[in-house]
Design a protein around this motif. Sequence first.
Motif, PDB file in Angstrom:
ATOM      1  N   LEU A 143       0.916  -1.244  -0.220  1.00 58.80           N
ATOM      2  CA  LEU A 143       0.137  -0.071   0.061  1.00 58.80           C
ATOM      3  C   LEU A 143       0.825   1.161   0.092  1.00 58.80           C
ATOM      4  N   LEU A 144       1.984   1.229   0.958  1.00 58.14           N
ATOM      5  CA  LEU A 144       2.796   2.414   0.810  1.00 58.14           C
ATOM      6  C   LEU A 144       3.571   2.918  -0.261  1.00 58.14           C
ATOM      7  N   LEU A 145       4.048   1.481  -1.222  1.00 58.59           N
ATOM      8  CA  LEU A 145       4.633   1.775  -2.281  1.00 58.59           C
ATOM      9  C   LEU A 145       3.654   2.433  -3.519  1.00 58.59           C
ATOM     10  N   MET A 146       2.569   1.812  -3.417  1.00 61.15           N
ATOM     11  CA  MET A 146       1.698   2.212  -4.628  1.00 61.15           C
ATOM     12  C   MET A 146       1.387   3.722  -4.276  1.00 61.15           C
ATOM     13  N   GLU A 147       1.065   4.074  -3.015  1.00 61.09           N
ATOM     14  CA  GLU A 147       0.972   5.659  -3.005  1.00 61.09           C
ATOM     15  C   GLU A 147       2.092   6.515  -3.335  1.00 61.09           C
ATOM     16  N   ALA A 148       3.266   5.991  -2.741  1.00 60.98           N
ATOM     17  CA  ALA A 148       4.538   6.686  -2.951  1.00 60.98           C
ATOM     18  C   ALA A 148       4.912   6.835  -4.503  1.00 60.98           C
ATOM     19  N   GLN A 149       4.814   5.753  -5.258  1.00 59.55           N
ATOM     20  CA  GLN A 149       4.989   5.614  -6.816  1.00 59.55           C
ATOM     21  C   GLN A 149       3.745   6.643  -7.617  1.00 59.55           C
ATOM     22  N   ASP A 150       2.357   6.545  -6.947  1.00 59.71           N
ATOM     23  CA  ASP A 150       1.481   7.603  -7.682  1.00 59.71           C
ATOM     24  C   ASP A 150       1.709   9.215  -7.231  1.00 59.71           C
ATOM     25  N   GLY A 151       2.554   9.410  -5.963  1.00 61.45           N
ATOM     26  CA  GLY A 151       2.895  10.622  -5.811  1.00 61.45           C
ATOM     27  C   GLY A 151       1.939  11.185  -4.724  1.00 61.45           C
ATOM     28  N   GLU A 152       1.052  10.401  -4.133  1.00 61.09           N
ATOM     29  CA  GLU A 152       0.027  10.636  -3.162  1.00 61.09           C
ATOM     30  C   GLU A 152       0.548  10.923  -1.805  1.00 61.09           C
ATOM     31  N   TRP A 153       1.420  11.953  -1.585  1.00 62.43           N
ATOM     32  CA  TRP A 153       1.989  12.272  -0.454  1.00 62.43           C
ATOM     33  C   TRP A 153       1.214  12.630   0.851  1.00 62.43           C
ATOM     34  N   ASP A 154      -0.045  12.895   0.473  1.00 62.79           N
ATOM     35  CA  ASP A 154      -0.833  13.401   1.600  1.00 62.79           C
ATOM     36  C   ASP A 154      -1.468  12.056   2.048  1.00 62.79           C
ATOM     37  N   GLU A 155      -1.718  11.258   1.203  1.00 65.38           N
ATOM     38  CA  GLU A 155      -2.092   9.939   1.548  1.00 65.38           C
ATOM     39  C   GLU A 155      -1.065   9.166   2.214  1.00 65.38           C
ATOM     40  N   VAL A 156       0.127   9.064   1.799  1.00 63.82           N
ATOM     41  CA  VAL A 156       1.361   8.531   2.771  1.00 63.82           C
ATOM     42  C   VAL A 156       1.373   9.242   4.140  1.00 63.82           C
ATOM     43  N   ASP A 157       1.292  10.606   3.875  1.00 65.13           N
ATOM     44  CA  ASP A 157       1.331  11.217   5.405  1.00 65.13           C
ATOM     45  C   ASP A 157       0.139  10.654   6.196  1.00 65.13           C
ATOM     46  N   ALA A 158      -1.047  10.555   5.630  1.00 63.85           N
ATOM     47  CA  ALA A 158      -2.175  10.277   6.559  1.00 63.85           C
ATOM     48  C   ALA A 158      -2.043   8.738   7.203  1.00 63.85           C
ATOM     49  N   ILE A 159      -1.449   7.792   6.088  1.00 63.90           N
ATOM     50  CA  ILE A 159      -1.177   6.602   6.635  1.00 63.90           C
ATOM     51  C   ILE A 159      -0.368   6.522   7.864  1.00 63.90           C
ATOM     52  N   ILE A 160       0.843   7.308   7.674  1.00 62.95           N
ATOM     53  CA  ILE A 160       1.702   7.243   9.055  1.00 62.95           C
ATOM     54  C   ILE A 160       0.979   8.004  10.231  1.00 62.95           C
ATOM     55  N   ARG A 161       0.589   9.169   9.989  1.00 60.69           N
ATOM     56  CA  ARG A 161      -0.319   9.765  11.167  1.00 60.69           C
ATOM     57  C   ARG A 161      -1.203   8.627  11.887  1.00 60.69           C
ATOM     58  N   ARG A 162      -1.818   7.986  11.065  1.00 56.11           N
ATOM     59  CA  ARG A 162      -2.804   7.133  11.608  1.00 56.11           C
ATOM     60  C   ARG A 162      -2.098   5.935  12.439  1.00 56.11           C
ATOM     61  N   PHE A 163      -0.968   5.449  11.781  1.00 54.98           N
ATOM     62  CA  PHE A 163      -0.366   4.343  12.617  1.00 54.98           C
ATOM     63  C   PHE A 163       0.420   4.962  13.933  1.00 54.98           C
ATOM     64  N   GLN A 164       0.904   6.221  13.656  1.00 54.28           N
ATOM     65  CA  GLN A 164       1.412   6.825  14.934  1.00 54.28           C
ATOM     66  C   GLN A 164       0.231   7.084  16.051  1.00 54.28           C
ATOM     67  N   HIS A 165      -0.827   7.500  15.539  1.00 55.61           N
ATOM     68  CA  HIS A 165      -1.701   7.947  16.685  1.00 55.61           C
ATOM     69  C   HIS A 165      -2.324   6.672  17.223  1.00 55.61           C
ATOM     70  N   THR A 166      -2.488   5.555  16.290  1.00 52.85           N
ATOM     71  CA  THR A 166      -3.036   4.403  16.643  1.00 52.85           C
ATOM     72  C   THR A 166      -2.261   3.817  17.866  1.00 52.85           C
ATOM     73  N   MET A 167      -0.908   3.892  17.738  1.00 52.67           N
ATOM     74  CA  MET A 167       0.050   3.145  18.822  1.00 52.67           C
ATOM     75  C   MET A 167      -0.038   3.822  20.208  1.00 52.67           C
ATOM     76  N   TYR A 168      -0.178   5.285  19.748  1.00 49.63           N
ATOM     77  CA  TYR A 168      -0.201   6.288  20.785  1.00 49.63           C
ATOM     78  C   TYR A 168      -1.356   6.021  21.666  1.00 49.63           C
ATOM     79  N   GLN A 169      -2.746   5.792  21.064  1.00 50.71           N
ATOM     80  CA  GLN A 169      -3.881   5.226  22.008  1.00 50.71           C
ATOM     81  C   GLN A 169      -3.685   4.103  22.604  1.00 50.71           C
ATOM     82  N   LEU A 170      -3.070   3.073  21.961  1.00 54.94           N
ATOM     83  CA  LEU A 170      -2.734   1.922  22.763  1.00 54.94           C
ATOM     84  C   LEU A 170      -1.888   2.135  23.863  1.00 54.94           C
TER      85      LEU A 170
END
Length: 799
Positions: free
Chosen positions: A547-574
């Motif tokens: 998923l990360l590679l597909m978004e990066a190759q398509d230049g969807e940087w806002d989407e990549v940023d959102a994926i990482i933010r969500r991962f970080q936020h979820t681990m922080y919630q835990l």
Amino acid sequence: MNKPIRRAAVIGSGIMGSGIAAHLANAGIPCLLLDVVPKQPTEQEAAEGLTPEHPAVRNRLATAAIAKLQTTNPPPLYDPDFAGRITPGNLEDDLPKIADADWVIEAVVENLAVKQELLARIERYLQPGTVVTSNTSGISINAMAAGRGAEFRKHFMGTHFFNPPRYMKLLEIIPGRDTDPALVARMKAFGERVLGKGVVIAKDTPNFVANRIGTYGLLVTLREMVEKGYAVEEVDAVTGPALGRPKSATFRTLDLVGLDTFRHVADNVRENVTDEAEKAAFEPPQVLMEMVARGWLGEKSGQGFYRKLKGADGGSRILSLDLASLEYGPQKKPSAGSLEAAKLAKGAAEKTKALLAGGDRYSELAWNVLKRVLVYSAAKVGEIADSALEIDNAMKWGFGWELGPFETWDAIGLVPSAQRMEREGLAVPAWVKDWIGQGHTSFYRKDNGSRFYVLDGKYAEVEERPEVISLRSLKEKGRTVKANSGASLIDLGDGVACLEFHSPNNAIGADILSMITQSVEEVRRNYEGLVVANQGKNFCVGANLMLLLMEAQDGEWDEVDAIIRRFQHTMYQLKRLDKPVVAAPHRMTLGGGVEACMPADQVIASAETYYGLVEVGVGLIPAGGGCKEFALRASQNARLPEADLQPLLNQTFETIGLAKVSSSGHDAKKLGYLRPTDRVLLNQDHLIFEAKQAVQRMAQAGYEPIPEEKIRVVGAEGKAVMQLGAIAMRESGYISDHDLKIAKKLAHVLAGGDVPAGTLVTEAYLLDLEREAFLSLCGEPKTQQRMQHMLAKGKPLRN
């Protein structure tokens, strides 16, 4: 009778004896390792002026075996330092020291007379209640005990460890006629709880359980191959994963075992059974005898059914043996509809059915081998073990089969397959026909989450032991609280819930992140605490890289940023959950899998946990909180303002920068992935139970979440120190330019950026640095090449 086992002695320092001593050391049990006295000093010992009486000469065999344990690959020890728990000695000077041992294990040559003589010597020095066992792979326990006293026989049994003892789950316990049944039960519990084994109680028959069935199956396969003219690689294509068996299949397994060893094991059955048909079944084919005569013994002699050659370019190629000509040639990759169908099917049961239904020569091979193994296994119930369940467990734990013989028979259809066997002239054992005649269509059945198996002509319930929690069974009992395609929240009872990953490879994607968030809220409202665990092949191989590679190759940087933010936020919630959280990882736990464990209050890891932040291997750095957590730990471990953080950060920089993966749970502690308060457990089957207990203890003690604290960082000066180390590695040719670029980003994050040394920063600040570095690396063409290569080849690209 109730003497606890705190010290042990192993007699015989060969591969098995030293391996057993190593595993006892792994379990924290000090061990005396004895062997014979060498006849004379080596040339080197003589040059050093050592006489035959010198302890270094007399203890040489055991000393050398202990030294070898620290360099063998794969390592027999969880930690090389555990070798210090093994003391070398020799049988002439040190045998009286076994009086201090609670368990004495004989592991000398497979010769009855030698073993009997040694056991007679051992008996002289035993204290009351000391357990004595033989690690024989097939010699009669009763024959060994002949002539020994009643007290000795009461405490004597076989304990057949499978090789290598650290990695093989099966431990066969073989009581003698006079062995105390209570002691057998105690040793079984000890093997499971302390040594982490799956224990099968075997009867005192030639080769016991797993080797009896396994050897028969290998010989059947060899005969079928010779009679029908199959090639080595064809047989291995059929008898490996396509049948739910290991990749080593038939001939790679034989090469690993050693053809001489295999012949010895087969001979042991043939020479000790009375049935003429069974004797004939264990007669090795002529081609095997010829290979042994030529010294083609497998891996240890450099050639067997396969032969590895090194080319002029430094690479290697593997040739296979033509059994007709006894010449080696290039391997040919078998291709057929049945093999392709098996490859596409999910799970061992479906793979086996697809292979058998193919209607081609490979289906025929699979059926002709399988039907004989199933019938032979059924014929041995009651003779080699009490039940079909014991035989199934032995084959799964000792030979790596995904399904035991009786589970396989159920999978392909007990009734129609038995009818086909009889039509083809194969005699199905009477008890199986009687069982079918009663209207039964399977050896096993499930009812409301409980499992039953055939035992003495009726169904008996598989014992549910409290320390072995089955998530599948709980789900079958309706204990799922929430679920989606990637994860489930399961009620473990007693106020504890379990978050289970079950996506492909347990890779973390949006579905798992969503379930973590939902689980945090559910546990906050309705539970005392949470366990993060699963019972997949591996705990978690990381984040969804595709998923990360597909978004990066398509230049969807806002989407990549959102994926990482969500991962970080979820681990922080835990991490901020106001209830105790315990993670229980096992086997491969990589990248995001590690970051999913780091928020936990405690980690209870399997001893076989291969744990590491490996993002550098795909051109990235950890960005789900992994860098932040390491920086936090360094700050906590150096709380005084004048304490030096730099050495701690340098070690972390090296661990993450070189994508180090632990070789065990204990090694994960050494590398700093696990904290001193985290635990390592030898029996993976007990992980969830122990994690649940830990949650309950914290809850009952009045759990208070650890408040967020500021993190002291090394700043710009510390970053420069780490980057200088990376530059030196680049100049020495150890890393590439792109590796250096990644290393500089990693140093920037771990150091806390360009702030002054000693600055206090927040967790959110470090998470921002992680995310910024990750995003910038995602845009690098060489990183995208690494990601693509990992997805395609399953191994890192060094570009």
